[in-house]
Design an enzyme around this catalytic site. Structure first.
Site, PDB file in Angstrom:
ATOM      1  N   LYS A 157      22.136 -15.786  13.126  1.00 30.41           N
ATOM      2  CA  LYS A 157      23.167 -14.798  13.482  1.00 30.41           C
ATOM      3  C   LYS A 157      24.156 -15.329  14.527  1.00 30.41           C
ATOM      4  O   LYS A 157      25.336 -15.010  14.477  1.00 30.41           O
ATOM      5  CB  LYS A 157      22.522 -13.504  13.978  1.00 30.41           C
ATOM      6  N   ASP A 213      24.181  -4.240  12.249  1.00 30.81           N
ATOM      7  CA  ASP A 213      22.847  -3.770  12.648  1.00 30.81           C
ATOM      8  C   ASP A 213      22.925  -2.468  13.453  1.00 30.81           C
ATOM      9  O   ASP A 213      22.170  -1.527  13.205  1.00 30.81           O
ATOM     10  CB  ASP A 213      22.131  -4.833  13.496  1.00 30.81           C
TER      11      ASP A 213
HETATM   12  P1  NDP Z   1      14.553 -11.997  19.486  1.00 31.89           P
HETATM   13  O1  NDP Z   1      13.631 -13.124  19.241  1.00 31.89           O
HETATM   14  O2  NDP Z   1      15.984 -12.244  19.755  1.00 31.89           O
HETATM   15  O3  NDP Z   1      13.999 -11.138  20.745  1.00 31.89           O
HETATM   16  C1  NDP Z   1      12.643 -10.793  20.829  1.00 31.89           C
HETATM   17  C2  NDP Z   1      12.431  -9.814  21.988  1.00 31.89           C
HETATM   18  O4  NDP Z   1      11.094  -9.329  21.890  1.00 31.89           O
HETATM   19  C3  NDP Z   1      12.559 -10.439  23.372  1.00 31.89           C
HETATM   20  O5  NDP Z   1      13.107  -9.472  24.232  1.00 31.89           O
HETATM   21  C4  NDP Z   1      11.109 -10.766  23.740  1.00 31.89           C
HETATM   22  O6  NDP Z   1      10.868 -10.772  25.129  1.00 31.89           O
HETATM   23  C5  NDP Z   1      10.403  -9.595  23.108  1.00 31.89           C
HETATM   24  N1  NDP Z   1       8.993  -9.845  22.762  1.00 31.89           N
HETATM   25  C6  NDP Z   1       8.517 -10.712  21.843  1.00 31.89           C
HETATM   26  N2  NDP Z   1       7.169 -10.601  21.754  1.00 31.89           N
HETATM   27  C7  NDP Z   1       6.797  -9.631  22.635  1.00 31.89           C
HETATM   28  C8  NDP Z   1       5.557  -9.051  22.990  1.00 31.89           C
HETATM   29  N3  NDP Z   1       4.409  -9.458  22.417  1.00 31.89           N
HETATM   30  N4  NDP Z   1       5.538  -8.065  23.926  1.00 31.89           N
HETATM   31  C9  NDP Z   1       6.691  -7.651  24.501  1.00 31.89           C
HETATM   32  N5  NDP Z   1       7.910  -8.162  24.203  1.00 31.89           N
HETATM   33  C10 NDP Z   1       7.961  -9.143  23.273  1.00 31.89           C
HETATM   34  O7  NDP Z   1      14.342 -11.019  18.224  1.00 31.89           O
HETATM   35  P2  NDP Z   1      15.394  -9.937  17.663  1.00 31.89           P
HETATM   36  O8  NDP Z   1      15.983  -9.252  18.824  1.00 31.89           O
HETATM   37  O9  NDP Z   1      16.296 -10.576  16.684  1.00 31.89           O
HETATM   38  O10 NDP Z   1      14.445  -8.948  16.807  1.00 31.89           O
HETATM   39  C11 NDP Z   1      13.617  -7.975  17.454  1.00 31.89           C
HETATM   40  C12 NDP Z   1      12.984  -7.062  16.401  1.00 31.89           C
HETATM   41  O11 NDP Z   1      13.970  -6.290  15.730  1.00 31.89           O
HETATM   42  C13 NDP Z   1      12.191  -7.789  15.314  1.00 31.89           C
HETATM   43  O12 NDP Z   1      11.022  -7.040  15.068  1.00 31.89           O
HETATM   44  C14 NDP Z   1      13.113  -7.704  14.113  1.00 31.89           C
HETATM   45  O13 NDP Z   1      12.404  -7.750  12.895  1.00 31.89           O
HETATM   46  C15 NDP Z   1      13.750  -6.343  14.323  1.00 31.89           C
HETATM   47  N6  NDP Z   1      15.046  -6.155  13.625  1.00 31.89           N
HETATM   48  C16 NDP Z   1      15.126  -5.194  12.655  1.00 31.89           C
HETATM   49  C17 NDP Z   1      16.307  -4.963  11.993  1.00 31.89           C
HETATM   50  C18 NDP Z   1      16.377  -3.889  10.943  1.00 31.89           C
HETATM   51  O14 NDP Z   1      17.353  -3.850  10.168  1.00 31.89           O
HETATM   52  N7  NDP Z   1      15.421  -2.981  10.879  1.00 31.89           N
HETATM   53  C19 NDP Z   1      17.529  -5.733  12.290  1.00 31.89           C
HETATM   54  C20 NDP Z   1      17.349  -6.708  13.351  1.00 31.89           C
HETATM   55  C21 NDP Z   1      16.140  -6.913  13.979  1.00 31.89           C
HETATM   56  P3  NDP Z   1      11.145 -12.079  26.036  1.00 31.89           P
HETATM   57  O15 NDP Z   1      12.622 -12.084  26.303  1.00 31.89           O
HETATM   58  O16 NDP Z   1      10.336 -11.847  27.258  1.00 31.89           O
HETATM   59  O17 NDP Z   1      10.704 -13.263  25.231  1.00 31.89           O
END
Ligand code: NDP
Length: 276
Positions: free
Chosen positions: A66, A103
């Site tokens: 993205k 999104d």
């Molecule tokens: P990113 O990898 O950019 O960000 C992940 C985020 O999740 C970070 O803030 C990270 O924290 C946090 N994180 C990861 N693992 C854990 C955990 N075990 N406990 C707490 N926090 C955690 O991912 P995206 O932002 O791109 O995606 C996030 C979610 O949104 C995914 O599940 C994705 O599938 C979903 N999504 C759904 C869409 C839809 O159309 N329904 C569209 C886009 C996304 P830290 O910064 O500390 O690492």
């Protein structure tokens, strides 16, 4: 030749986008094809060029592409500029590539239109500060919530993100610990925790009476966060399947100028879910 569309990502095998866009095309009688293509980040540049040089009209880009798609676009929508990420590329008549991020509008439509959840004056909490969080902030703000909190495992990221949007709304970033004693009308899980069947550590009493929960992730079974919402008496505790279909519908509209009916496609995916 049929107008070609595709989704690029890595991995891409489990993408539901081909099913969704083919269903939209069938419903709206559009002559087009839509494929999924596995494209690692280091092949993105070549794959995009090749696609648009061979009849490609529009692309969806998903993880991990993205941000690269945002750099590739010649023109960006306001929401793509705010998100700093693009999930939809569209070839214009003059050969320029337009980039948008659908999104956030997908989430807002699922919340407000499909589920009747009011955002106006709501106290909203977003869990997570990654790409998805960045993409939904602006569209949520457009609905004038009372306040927006962003809580993240790495608190500094939440604080930095909140600062970027400060001045436009009451917005703050914090750690999960710092949520103690606060209450929200809507809690949106934008962490990737559900993907590993995990749940961010949330203090008790976080959800206001009649508050709602929304997990951007979706799965065959209720995600840990959807279950948390139900245990905490959420009015509605929803997963992100509706958002997925709504963001696709907005991309389809950008490409084809036709708005598909999302409900039958959401129902079809839910039923397919239930059977797997
Ligand atoms: P990113 O990898 O950019 O960000 C992940 C985020 O999740 C970070 O803030 C990270 O924290 C946090 N994180 C990861 N693992 C854990 C955990 N075990 N406990 C707490 N926090 C955690 O991912 P995206 O932002 O791109 O995606 C996030 C979610 O949104 C995914 O599940 C994705 O599938 C979903 N999504 C759904 C869409 C839809 O159309 N329904 C569209 C886009 C996304 P830290 O910064 O500390 O690492």
């Amino acid at each position: 030749m049929k107008n070609r569309y595709a989704v690029f990502g890595h991995p891409i095998k489990h993408s539901k986008s081909p099913l969704i866009h083919r269903a939209f095309a069938e419903q709206t009688l559009q002559t087009m094809s839509y494929e999924a293509q596995d494209v690692p980040a280091d092949q993105f540049e070549t794959a995009v060029k090749d696609f648009f040089n061979h009849g490609g009209k529009g692309l969806n880009c998903t993880i991990p592409l993205k941000e690269l798609a945002c750099l590739k676009a010649d023109i960006l929508s306001h929401r793509a500029q705010a998100a700093k990420a693009v999930n939809t590329l569209a070839l214009q008549e003059d050969g320029m590539i337009f980039g948008d991020n659908t999104d956030g509008i997908g989430l807002v439509r699922d919340l407000t239109i499909n589920h009747g959840i009011l955002l106006d004056n709501a106290r909203i909490l977003i869990l997570g500060a990654g790409g998805a969080c960045r993409g939904i902030i602006r569209p949520l703000m457009d609905h004038h919530p009372q306040s927006l909190f962003i809580a993240n495992r790495t608190a500094s990221k939440a604080v930095a993100l909140a600062e970027e949007f400060s001045g436009l709304i009451d917005i703050k970033g914090c750690s999960f610990d710092q949520l103690s004693g606060r209450q929200f009308d809507l809690i949106i899980n934008a962490t990737a925790a559900s993907l590993s069947n995990d749940l961010p550590p949330l203090p008790a009493g976080l959800l206001a009476d009649n508050g709602n929960c929304y997990d951007l992730a979706y799965a065959n079974e209720p995600t840990p966060f959807v279950q948390w919402g139900k245990i905490n008496n959420a009015g509605k505790s929803l997963d992100g399947l509706g958002m997925l279909v709504e963001q696709a519908a907005e991309a389809f509209f950008i490409w084809r100028g036709v708005k598909p009916d999302t409900q039958p496609v959401i129902t079809r995916l839910r039923n397919a879910h239930a059977m797997t």
